[in-house]
Design an enzyme around this catalytic site. Sequence first.
Site, PDB file in Angstrom:
ATOM      1  N   ASN A   1      55.010  12.002 -17.587  1.00 32.84           N
ATOM      2  CA  ASN A   1      56.883  12.692 -17.844  1.00 32.84           C
ATOM      3  C   ASN A   1      56.880  14.106 -17.468  1.00 32.84           C
ATOM      4  O   ASN A   1      57.886  14.919 -17.169  1.00 32.84           O
ATOM      5  CB  ASN A   1      57.348  12.412 -18.663  1.00 32.84           C
ATOM      6  CG  ASN A   1      57.503  10.696 -19.371  1.00 32.84           C
ATOM      7  OD1 ASN A   1      58.393   9.809 -17.997  1.00 32.84           O
ATOM      8  ND2 ASN A   1      56.461   9.980 -20.202  1.00 32.84           N
TER       9      ASN A   1
ATOM     10  N   ARG B   1      57.730  17.326 -26.101  1.00 34.75           N
ATOM     11  CA  ARG B   1      59.271  17.558 -25.368  1.00 34.75           C
ATOM     12  C   ARG B   1      59.791  18.706 -26.269  1.00 34.75           C
ATOM     13  O   ARG B   1      60.613  19.510 -25.822  1.00 34.75           O
ATOM     14  CB  ARG B   1      59.864  16.184 -25.788  1.00 34.75           C
ATOM     15  CG  ARG B   1      59.990  15.076 -24.524  1.00 34.75           C
ATOM     16  CD  ARG B   1      59.763  13.519 -25.149  1.00 34.75           C
ATOM     17  NE  ARG B   1      59.238  12.565 -25.885  1.00 34.75           N
ATOM     18  CZ  ARG B   1      58.742  11.382 -25.808  1.00 34.75           C
ATOM     19  NH1 ARG B   1      59.845  10.949 -25.198  1.00 34.75           N
ATOM     20  NH2 ARG B   1      58.298  10.990 -26.971  1.00 34.75           N
TER      21      ARG B   1
ATOM     22  N   ARG C   1      45.386  16.950 -32.180  1.00 36.14           N
ATOM     23  CA  ARG C   1      43.575  17.069 -32.150  1.00 36.14           C
ATOM     24  C   ARG C   1      43.099  18.407 -31.816  1.00 36.14           C
ATOM     25  O   ARG C   1      43.576  18.005 -31.013  1.00 36.14           O
ATOM     26  CB  ARG C   1      43.271  15.974 -31.547  1.00 36.14           C
ATOM     27  CG  ARG C   1      42.940  14.699 -32.226  1.00 36.14           C
ATOM     28  CD  ARG C   1      42.779  13.120 -32.080  1.00 36.14           C
ATOM     29  NE  ARG C   1      43.791  12.059 -31.184  1.00 36.14           N
ATOM     30  CZ  ARG C   1      43.418  11.756 -30.355  1.00 36.14           C
ATOM     31  NH1 ARG C   1      42.119  11.089 -29.957  1.00 36.14           N
ATOM     32  NH2 ARG C   1      44.554  10.550 -30.536  1.00 36.14           N
TER      33      ARG C   1
ATOM     34  N   ASN D   1      47.109  -4.576 -29.305  1.00 32.25           N
ATOM     35  CA  ASN D   1      46.209  -3.637 -29.575  1.00 32.25           C
ATOM     36  C   ASN D   1      46.555  -3.027 -31.039  1.00 32.25           C
ATOM     37  O   ASN D   1      47.888  -2.847 -31.329  1.00 32.25           O
ATOM     38  CB  ASN D   1      47.092  -2.884 -28.240  1.00 32.25           C
ATOM     39  CG  ASN D   1      46.456  -1.417 -28.445  1.00 32.25           C
ATOM     40  OD1 ASN D   1      45.467  -1.757 -29.835  1.00 32.25           O
ATOM     41  ND2 ASN D   1      46.961  -0.281 -27.988  1.00 32.25           N
TER      42      ASN D   1
ATOM     43  N   ARG E   1      42.336  -5.612 -27.273  1.00 36.17           N
ATOM     44  CA  ARG E   1      41.934  -4.053 -26.873  1.00 36.17           C
ATOM     45  C   ARG E   1      40.984  -3.511 -28.499  1.00 36.17           C
ATOM     46  O   ARG E   1      40.935  -3.751 -29.193  1.00 36.17           O
ATOM     47  CB  ARG E   1      42.747  -2.654 -27.195  1.00 36.17           C
ATOM     48  CG  ARG E   1      42.701  -2.028 -26.971  1.00 36.17           C
ATOM     49  CD  ARG E   1      43.621  -0.441 -27.259  1.00 36.17           C
ATOM     50  NE  ARG E   1      43.008   1.007 -26.947  1.00 36.17           N
ATOM     51  CZ  ARG E   1      43.162   1.870 -27.807  1.00 36.17           C
ATOM     52  NH1 ARG E   1      44.162   1.470 -29.032  1.00 36.17           N
ATOM     53  NH2 ARG E   1      43.095   3.186 -27.921  1.00 36.17           N
TER      54      ARG E   1
ATOM     55  N   HIS F   1      39.815   6.005 -23.548  1.00 33.97           N
ATOM     56  CA  HIS F   1      40.765   5.656 -22.889  1.00 33.97           C
ATOM     57  C   HIS F   1      40.555   4.487 -21.982  1.00 33.97           C
ATOM     58  O   HIS F   1      40.713   4.855 -20.625  1.00 33.97           O
ATOM     59  CB  HIS F   1      41.887   6.923 -22.087  1.00 33.97           C
ATOM     60  CG  HIS F   1      42.275   7.805 -23.262  1.00 33.97           C
ATOM     61  ND1 HIS F   1      42.455   9.061 -23.603  1.00 33.97           N
ATOM     62  CD2 HIS F   1      42.821   6.884 -23.727  1.00 33.97           C
ATOM     63  CE1 HIS F   1      43.292   9.006 -24.738  1.00 33.97           C
ATOM     64  NE2 HIS F   1      43.979   8.594 -25.217  1.00 33.97           N
TER      65      HIS F   1
ATOM     66  N   GLY G   1      48.166  11.853 -23.273  1.00 42.10           N
ATOM     67  CA  GLY G   1      49.411  11.218 -23.661  1.00 42.10           C
ATOM     68  C   GLY G   1      49.803  12.226 -25.002  1.00 42.10           C
ATOM     69  O   GLY G   1      49.096  13.182 -25.081  1.00 42.10           O
ATOM     70  N   ASN G   2      49.411  11.803 -25.940  1.00 41.11           N
ATOM     71  CA  ASN G   2      49.052  11.942 -27.827  1.00 41.11           C
ATOM     72  C   ASN G   2      47.668  12.598 -27.731  1.00 41.11           C
ATOM     73  O   ASN G   2      47.555  13.323 -28.510  1.00 41.11           O
ATOM     74  CB  ASN G   2      49.461  11.036 -28.393  1.00 41.11           C
ATOM     75  CG  ASN G   2      50.729  11.848 -29.167  1.00 41.11           C
ATOM     76  OD1 ASN G   2      50.334  13.026 -29.747  1.00 41.11           O
ATOM     77  ND2 ASN G   2      50.723  10.944 -30.627  1.00 41.11           N
TER      78      ASN G   2
HETATM   79  P1  AMP Z   1      51.190   8.535 -24.963  1.00 43.08           P
HETATM   80  O1  AMP Z   1      50.001   8.782 -26.067  1.00 43.08           O
HETATM   81  O2  AMP Z   1      50.338   8.288 -23.532  1.00 43.08           O
HETATM   82  O3  AMP Z   1      51.739   7.079 -25.440  1.00 43.08           O
HETATM   83  O4  AMP Z   1      52.094   9.648 -24.691  1.00 43.08           O
HETATM   84  C1  AMP Z   1      52.857  10.548 -26.090  1.00 43.08           C
HETATM   85  C2  AMP Z   1      53.444  11.315 -25.507  1.00 43.08           C
HETATM   86  O5  AMP Z   1      54.390  11.458 -24.097  1.00 43.08           O
HETATM   87  C3  AMP Z   1      54.456  12.055 -26.233  1.00 43.08           C
HETATM   88  O6  AMP Z   1      53.826  12.406 -27.506  1.00 43.08           O
HETATM   89  C4  AMP Z   1      54.916  12.949 -25.892  1.00 43.08           C
HETATM   90  O7  AMP Z   1      54.680  14.524 -26.002  1.00 43.08           O
HETATM   91  C5  AMP Z   1      54.923  12.859 -24.553  1.00 43.08           C
HETATM   92  N1  AMP Z   1      56.129  12.433 -23.523  1.00 43.08           N
HETATM   93  C6  AMP Z   1      56.932  12.028 -23.655  1.00 43.08           C
HETATM   94  N2  AMP Z   1      57.948  11.855 -22.367  1.00 43.08           N
HETATM   95  C7  AMP Z   1      57.562  12.757 -22.399  1.00 43.08           C
HETATM   96  C8  AMP Z   1      58.322  14.064 -20.925  1.00 43.08           C
HETATM   97  N3  AMP Z   1      59.656  13.633 -20.603  1.00 43.08           N
HETATM   98  N4  AMP Z   1      58.069  15.366 -21.608  1.00 43.08           N
HETATM   99  C9  AMP Z   1      57.041  15.883 -21.838  1.00 43.08           C
HETATM  100  N5  AMP Z   1      56.036  14.800 -22.672  1.00 43.08           N
HETATM  101  C10 AMP Z   1      56.451  14.048 -23.136  1.00 43.08           C
END
Ligand code: AMP
Length: 398
Positions: free
Chosen positions: A335, A285, A241, A7, A91, A180, A210-211
């Site tokens: 999460n 977080r 964004r 990726n 990817r 996605h 996610g991000n």
């Molecule tokens: P991803 O883009 O799917 O990898 O998601 C990343 C994002 O998940 C990070 O920027 C965090 O904001 C969020 N994240 C990860 N762990 C937690 C958690 N325990 N509580 C809240 N947000 C989380």
Amino acid sequence: MNILVINCGSSSLKFQLIESNTEAVLGKGLCERIGIDGSRIVYTPAGKDKITIESPMPTHTEAIKLVLDCLTDAENGVIASLAEINAVGHRVVHGGEKFASSVLVNDEVIAAIEECADLAPLHNPANLIGIRVCMELMPGVPEVAVFDTAFHQTMPEKAFLYGLPYEAYTEDKIRRYGFHGTSHSYVSKRVASFLGKDLADLKTIVCHLGNGSSIAAVNGGKCVDTSMGLTPLAGLMMGTRCGDIDPSILEFYAGKHGWDIHEVTDVLNKKSGVLGVSGVSSDFRDVEEAADAGNVRCQYALEAFKYQVAKIIGSYVAAMNGVDAIVFTAGVGENSATTRQGVCDYLGYLGITIDAEANGKRGEEIVISTADSKVKVLVIPTNEELMIARDTLALATK
Ligand code: AMP
């Protein structure tokens, strides 16, 4: 078979080597800061600790060489030689309208991915470099391209057309594509098997939070609508964004600051969303912690995010005339129990109630709604790499 999943991002490269019979991850890792000072690879062989190697990676070529060196290393490698890599799955972010499914890479496919590069100028060129370097280093090994946009190609015109002159679509390829897709596809299939239902009978809303965040309405296994658009800037507000905004804001905001179109777009991509509203961080977080400590802008950012997720869910219930399951996935979706609870608090009108104990669990496929909830709410950890490996296996052995 051993399948290498690659990726390539604009300055990063994630990889996993997956054994296809057991679907076990033999080794995985991440190359960071490609083309920037301080580049490094973080490699984890199965069952061993993480290894970090600082090494110059001026381009993706050096990064892929380093990945292959790690995987075949005498001490920490997981295979004896490159001959043990039987196929490579890549990817690819944008497949335009050309690709509605994954494909074996050949010259024609490479040309078509190049053609889509203007739709994803940061990603498709990096994805192509990954493909070309692997072809050079592992000649004769089948390569498969798995597109982020492919799953959404089933959307009907009413969902993908913008209210622009029709020629914007026919001549300039401006339409909703969605992203996605590999995650939405994986998760919607997992929901059906987890619930023991036929995919064809299920109306599912997948919230990939996610991000970057996007939501997809999946009816009978087919995507009928999704929140991202021509680019991944659309839909929900995200880490950095802005998501959907009034299009006139661009001219107005740029005019106020004397910015050109690139400067204003940069703000919308990198300085907006949860980071922009909270002024604290793009990471949920950090923002949750600051909100708990009383930071009002962080509270606004989180509530606006939950509210937007709930509004899109509501619109997709309308689009599908009902919903059987709502699923949370990706970093925040998997999460953040408070995000899930907060979104579902807006959905009481659907007869949804959440089981607080189940919602408190992490890292497993789980139903978090109560037994009497009218709609099932689940958490399904996404696994895009596994989905890429499965598609690669299917095409490489065809
Ligand atoms: P991803 O883009 O799917 O990898 O998601 C990343 C994002 O998940 C990070 O920027 C965090 O904001 C969020 N994240 C990860 N762990 C937690 C958690 N325990 N509580 C809240 N947000 C989380």
